[in-house]
Design a protein around this motif. Structure first.
Motif, PDB file in Angstrom:
ATOM      1  N   LYS A  73       0.828  -1.213   0.000  1.00 26.01           N
ATOM      2  CA  LYS A  73       0.000   0.000   0.000  1.00 26.01           C
ATOM      3  C   LYS A  73       0.860   1.261   0.000  1.00 26.01           C
ATOM      4  CE  LYS A  73      -4.027  -2.217   1.874  1.00 26.01           C
ATOM      5  NZ  LYS A  73      -4.983  -2.344   2.946  1.00 26.01           N
ATOM      6  N   LYS A  74       1.962   1.231   0.766  1.00 22.62           N
ATOM      7  CA  LYS A  74       2.851   2.388   0.844  1.00 22.62           C
ATOM      8  C   LYS A  74       3.458   2.703  -0.521  1.00 22.62           C
ATOM      9  CE  LYS A  74       7.296   3.589   2.812  1.00 22.62           C
ATOM     10  NZ  LYS A  74       8.423   3.029   3.546  1.00 22.62           N
ATOM     11  N   ASN A  75       3.818   1.676  -1.280  1.00 23.03           N
ATOM     12  CA  ASN A  75       4.451   1.853  -2.585  1.00 23.03           C
ATOM     13  C   ASN A  75       3.465   1.792  -3.749  1.00 23.03           C
ATOM     14  OD1 ASN A  75       7.292   2.114  -1.816  1.00 23.03           O
ATOM     15  ND2 ASN A  75       6.965   0.099  -0.952  1.00 23.03           N
ATOM     16  N   ASN A  76       2.171   1.755  -3.437  1.00 27.17           N
ATOM     17  CA  ASN A  76       1.108   1.792  -4.450  1.00 27.17           C
ATOM     18  C   ASN A  76       1.304   0.686  -5.498  1.00 27.17           C
ATOM     19  OD1 ASN A  76      -1.270   2.828  -5.423  1.00 27.17           O
ATOM     20  ND2 ASN A  76      -0.272   4.312  -6.748  1.00 27.17           N
ATOM     21  N   LEU A  77       1.421  -0.573  -5.038  1.00 26.10           N
ATOM     22  CA  LEU A  77       1.703  -1.697  -5.933  1.00 26.10           C
ATOM     23  C   LEU A  77       0.461  -2.489  -6.333  1.00 26.10           C
ATOM     24  CD1 LEU A  77       4.995  -2.925  -4.271  1.00 26.10           C
ATOM     25  CD2 LEU A  77       4.748  -1.589  -6.356  1.00 26.10           C
ATOM     26  N   GLN A  78      -0.721  -2.120  -5.796  1.00 26.61           N
ATOM     27  CA  GLN A  78      -1.947  -2.786  -6.242  1.00 26.61           C
ATOM     28  C   GLN A  78      -2.329  -2.236  -7.610  1.00 26.61           C
ATOM     29  OE1 GLN A  78      -4.480  -2.293  -2.673  1.00 26.61           O
ATOM     30  NE2 GLN A  78      -5.271  -4.285  -3.239  1.00 26.61           N
ATOM     31  N   ASP A  79      -2.765  -3.116  -8.488  1.00 23.47           N
ATOM     32  CA  ASP A  79      -3.209  -2.699  -9.813  1.00 23.47           C
ATOM     33  C   ASP A  79      -4.440  -1.803  -9.641  1.00 23.47           C
ATOM     34  OD1 ASP A  79      -4.378  -2.553 -12.389  1.00 23.47           O
ATOM     35  OD2 ASP A  79      -3.391  -4.416 -12.952  1.00 23.47           O
ATOM     36  N   PRO A  80      -4.436  -0.596 -10.210  1.00 27.87           N
ATOM     37  CA  PRO A  80      -5.584   0.304 -10.006  1.00 27.87           C
ATOM     38  C   PRO A  80      -6.894  -0.204 -10.608  1.00 27.87           C
ATOM     39  CG  PRO A  80      -3.932   1.313 -11.439  1.00 27.87           C
ATOM     40  CD  PRO A  80      -3.375   0.013 -10.975  1.00 27.87           C
ATOM     41  N   LYS A  81      -6.814  -0.996 -11.686  1.00 32.22           N
ATOM     42  CA  LYS A  81      -8.032  -1.504 -12.317  1.00 32.22           C
ATOM     43  C   LYS A  81      -8.533  -2.773 -11.642  1.00 32.22           C
ATOM     44  CE  LYS A  81      -7.018   0.442 -16.828  1.00 32.22           C
ATOM     45  NZ  LYS A  81      -6.598   0.166 -18.196  1.00 32.22           N
ATOM     46  N   ASN A  82      -7.603  -3.629 -11.220  1.00 28.84           N
ATOM     47  CA  ASN A  82      -7.968  -4.888 -10.578  1.00 28.84           C
ATOM     48  C   ASN A  82      -7.228  -4.953  -9.243  1.00 28.84           C
ATOM     49  OD1 ASN A  82      -8.582  -7.467  -9.813  1.00 28.84           O
ATOM     50  ND2 ASN A  82      -7.683  -8.476 -11.587  1.00 28.84           N
ATOM     51  N   LYS A  83      -7.901  -4.569  -8.173  1.00 28.85           N
ATOM     52  CA  LYS A  83      -7.269  -4.455  -6.858  1.00 28.85           C
ATOM     53  C   LYS A  83      -6.779  -5.796  -6.316  1.00 28.85           C
ATOM     54  CE  LYS A  83      -7.960  -0.039  -5.914  1.00 28.85           C
ATOM     55  NZ  LYS A  83      -6.927   0.889  -5.559  1.00 28.85           N
ATOM     56  N   ARG A  84      -7.245  -6.899  -6.889  1.00 29.87           N
ATOM     57  CA  ARG A  84      -6.788  -8.219  -6.435  1.00 29.87           C
ATOM     58  C   ARG A  84      -5.403  -8.556  -6.968  1.00 29.87           C
ATOM     59  NH1 ARG A  84     -11.902 -11.691  -8.055  1.00 29.87           N
ATOM     60  NH2 ARG A  84     -11.971 -10.081  -9.637  1.00 29.87           N
ATOM     61  N   GLN A  85      -4.943  -7.805  -7.943  1.00 36.20           N
ATOM     62  CA  GLN A  85      -3.652  -8.042  -8.578  1.00 36.20           C
ATOM     63  C   GLN A  85      -2.594  -7.165  -7.903  1.00 36.20           C
ATOM     64  OE1 GLN A  85      -4.088 -10.457 -10.744  1.00 36.20           O
ATOM     65  NE2 GLN A  85      -1.959 -10.546 -11.355  1.00 36.20           N
ATOM     66  N   ILE A  86      -1.438  -7.760  -7.559  1.00 30.73           N
ATOM     67  CA  ILE A  86      -0.342  -7.029  -6.943  1.00 30.73           C
ATOM     68  C   ILE A  86       0.834  -7.027  -7.919  1.00 30.73           C
ATOM     69  CG2 ILE A  86       1.252  -6.945  -4.996  1.00 30.73           C
ATOM     70  CD1 ILE A  86      -0.946  -8.652  -3.520  1.00 30.73           C
ATOM     71  N   ASN A  87       1.296  -5.836  -8.252  1.00 31.24           N
ATOM     72  CA  ASN A  87       2.421  -5.695  -9.174  1.00 31.24           C
ATOM     73  C   ASN A  87       3.721  -5.736  -8.386  1.00 31.24           C
ATOM     74  OD1 ASN A  87       0.636  -5.291 -11.361  1.00 31.24           O
ATOM     75  ND2 ASN A  87       0.400  -3.157 -10.757  1.00 31.24           N
ATOM     76  N   ALA A  88       4.712  -6.432  -8.911  1.00 31.05           N
ATOM     77  CA  ALA A  88       5.989  -6.583  -8.220  1.00 31.05           C
ATOM     78  C   ALA A  88       6.933  -5.436  -8.561  1.00 31.05           C
ATOM     79  CB  ALA A  88       6.623  -7.908  -8.601  1.00 31.05           C
ATOM     80  N   ASP A  89       7.666  -4.985  -7.538  1.00 33.93           N
ATOM     81  CA  ASP A  89       8.778  -4.078  -7.786  1.00 33.93           C
ATOM     82  C   ASP A  89      10.057  -4.898  -7.615  1.00 33.93           C
ATOM     83  OD1 ASP A  89       8.899  -4.416  -5.041  1.00 33.93           O
ATOM     84  OD2 ASP A  89       8.920  -2.286  -4.556  1.00 33.93           O
ATOM     85  N   ASP A  90      11.216  -4.239  -7.566  1.00 33.82           N
ATOM     86  CA  ASP A  90      12.484  -4.974  -7.483  1.00 33.82           C
ATOM     87  C   ASP A  90      12.605  -5.821  -6.214  1.00 33.82           C
ATOM     88  OD1 ASP A  90      13.265  -3.970  -9.919  1.00 33.82           O
ATOM     89  OD2 ASP A  90      14.298  -2.236  -9.052  1.00 33.82           O
ATOM     90  N   LYS A  91      12.037  -5.353  -5.102  1.00 32.32           N
ATOM     91  CA  LYS A  91      12.123  -6.107  -3.845  1.00 32.32           C
ATOM     92  C   LYS A  91      11.151  -7.278  -3.798  1.00 32.32           C
ATOM     93  CE  LYS A  91      13.850  -2.482  -0.813  1.00 32.32           C
ATOM     94  NZ  LYS A  91      13.593  -1.713   0.417  1.00 32.32           N
ATOM     95  N   LEU A  92       9.992  -7.127  -4.416  1.00 30.48           N
ATOM     96  CA  LEU A  92       8.969  -8.185  -4.369  1.00 30.48           C
ATOM     97  C   LEU A  92       9.179  -9.269  -5.422  1.00 30.48           C
ATOM     98  CD1 LEU A  92       5.628  -6.299  -3.661  1.00 30.48           C
ATOM     99  CD2 LEU A  92       6.847  -7.843  -2.150  1.00 30.48           C
ATOM    100  N   LYS A  93       9.851  -8.948  -6.504  1.00 24.70           N
ATOM    101  CA  LYS A  93      10.005  -9.911  -7.596  1.00 24.70           C
ATOM    102  C   LYS A  93      10.634 -11.239  -7.147  1.00 24.70           C
ATOM    103  CE  LYS A  93       9.988  -8.982 -12.339  1.00 24.70           C
ATOM    104  NZ  LYS A  93      10.321  -8.089 -13.396  1.00 24.70           N
TER     105      LYS A  93
END
Length: 116
Positions: A73-93
Motif C-alpha cells: 500500500k505504501k508503494n502503491n503496488l496494487q493494480d488500479p483496475k484490478n485491486k486483487r492483482q499485486i504488481n511486483a517491484d524490485d524487492k517483491l520480484k
C-alpha cells in the motif's frame, strides 16, 4: 366455477416435526475471545529477500503478511483496475518467484515459501 379446497382429517392431525437439539455455541459465538492457532503465532525467520521488506527479526506469519501489505500500500503496488492483482517491484520480484504480478490469493503461499 371456483374449485373448493378439500383437506383430509389425517392431514390436520399430522404430528408436528420434532425440533433438533440446539447446537453447542462456540467460544466466539458465546461472546468469548477466540483462541489463536498456535501454528500462525509461531515466530519464523524470513529469507534474505523477504527480510528486505519485513526486517530480519523472527515474526509470526500473520505479522509478516501484514507488513507486506503495508509495503504494498505504501508503494502503491496494487493494480488500479484490478485491486486483487499485486504488481511486483524490485524487492517483491524474488518473493513472487520472478513473476511481474500475482493475485492477493497467491501472496500468502508465496510468502510461506520464504519463511523458515
Amino acid at each position: 366455477m371456483a374449485a373448493k379446497k378439500t383437506t383430509t382429517a389425517a392431514a390436520k392431525k399430522a404430528p408436528a416435526a420434532k425440533k433438533a437439539p440446539a447446537a453447542k455455541k462456540t467460544a466466539a459465538a458465546a461472546g468469548g475471545k477466540r483462541k489463536p492457532n498456535a501454528a500462525f503465532m509461531k515466530e519464523m525467520t524470513p529469507s534474505p529477500a523477504l527480510a528486505e521488506i519485513v526486517g530480519s527479526k523472527a515474526l509470526p506469519r500473520t505479522a509478516v503478511v501484514s507488513k507486506i501489505w503495508e509495503y504494498i500500500k505504501k508503494n502503491n503496488l496494487q493494480d488500479p483496475k484490478n485491486k486483487r492483482q499485486i504488481n511486483a517491484d524490485d524487492k517483491l520480484k524474488p518473493i513472487f518467484g520472478g513473476k511481474k504480478s500475482v493475485t492477493m490469493f497467491e501472496l500468502t503461499a508465496l510468502v510461506n515459501k520464504n519463511l523458515s
